[in-house]
Design an enzyme around this catalytic site. Sequence first.
Site: not given
Ligand SMILES: *Cc1c(COP(=O)(O)O)cnc(C)c1O
Length: 427
Positions: A25, A153, A247, A276
């Site tokens: 980024y 996101y 998610d 994460k």
């Molecule tokens: C960080 C994140 C992603 C993407 O994960 P990456 O390991 O960076 O590909 C997807 N969804 C959420 C909610 C996130 O915080």
Amino acid sequence: MTDKTPGESAPDWYAAGLPHIWLPYAQMRTARPPLPVVRTHGCRIVLADGRELIDGIASWWTACHGYNHPHIRAAVERQLARMPHVMFGGLAHEGALTLARRLAAVLPGDLDRVFFSESGSVAVEIAMKMAVQFWLNRGVAGRTRFVAFKGGYHGDTTGAMAVCDPQSGMHALFGGLLPRHYIVDLPREAESAAAFASLLDRHAGEIAGILVEPLVQGAGGMRFHDAAVLRALREAADRHDLLLIFDEIFTGFGRTGSLFACTAAGVAPDIITLSKALTGGTLPLAATVASRRVFEAFWSEQPERALMHGPTYMANALACAAANASLDLFEEEPRLRQVADIAQALEQGLAPCRGLPGVKEVRVMGAIGVVELDRIADIEGLRARFAAAGVFIRPFGATVYLTPAFTISPDELAVLTHAVVKVLGAP
Ligand SMILES: *Cc1c(COP(=O)(O)O)cnc(C)c1O
């Protein structure tokens, strides 16, 4: 890159390697150079010139136990000696199977079938493929679109980008590449609820599922909503027979105050994505976990009904060892109490920001503290001022946020909140 590199003391590897690195980024021509890091410990990032920054964001919210936790390190070292990796096609190993069993035990509802991958974006891609193939396997054609939400996101790969917020996401840039989905307002009040209901009435037949980050939309702006929104999504999904996908890549593992946001909300999804903090911020690993109903649609005599995905490094043994050790720490150490204490300290520590010019809102949920500004004119400059104040904080958009390790000490946390108040308060 403009600006000097960080000091005379930058090590040789830094000057020699920087011209060959492409940063995330970042406009490579104008971005300030990254800070050279040589070590981490606890909640500290040690720079090459010897300075220590207190980490306010735990490396994109992953390092929930702080850096270099001895329990995770010991588990990974043992695993490294025994078997760093073995492919997961046709072979199984203890770490992955144990982790799958443990995740199934702590997740709500009947989410109990775990598909491993190596990053959050890929876990989301897999969830989407799973949902689309779920309908195909049940003989329902044409359900290939998703409903997702503004401010959301879900990752940077093509499939995941297409369900991110169209503005803060990259839809304009990659429009021609991206599949088209329905990105709408979260049904928070009457108007958005009516629009959402009407969308489903018109289009449910083409929709495979509803995808949402429960309670907190993270990288799209750290926006909060309450459990009632999730209950409304669950009801809508049930009414129209759609899959509900949570998610929890950001919210999972204690960040919002309970082990998973869906547990606190009392709503179980059909599919959940995790990554994460799954390994406590040590190794890349992700999981897409399906409910029994979803899994059963793939259970068949027909080979073509199998889930068609398989990352090379899926269920990496080192990463699984780290994740199992991280789960141990959630069991053995008082993480959720620490999150509750952090929430209080963030509330108090960030409260003075409410009076500052340009501050739109201050909000806290669990170990997430957010100061939302009208705008940030010079984001690189702001980041540099935080570093100069001895903290690593990385604002984005118009948002300054803290997502520290759960193990952060009250004194370190106070340094973080003071720095936010001081830096945002300085003209
Ligand atoms: C960080 C994140 C992603 C993407 O994960 P990456 O390991 O960076 O590909 C997807 N969804 C959420 C909610 C996130 O915080």
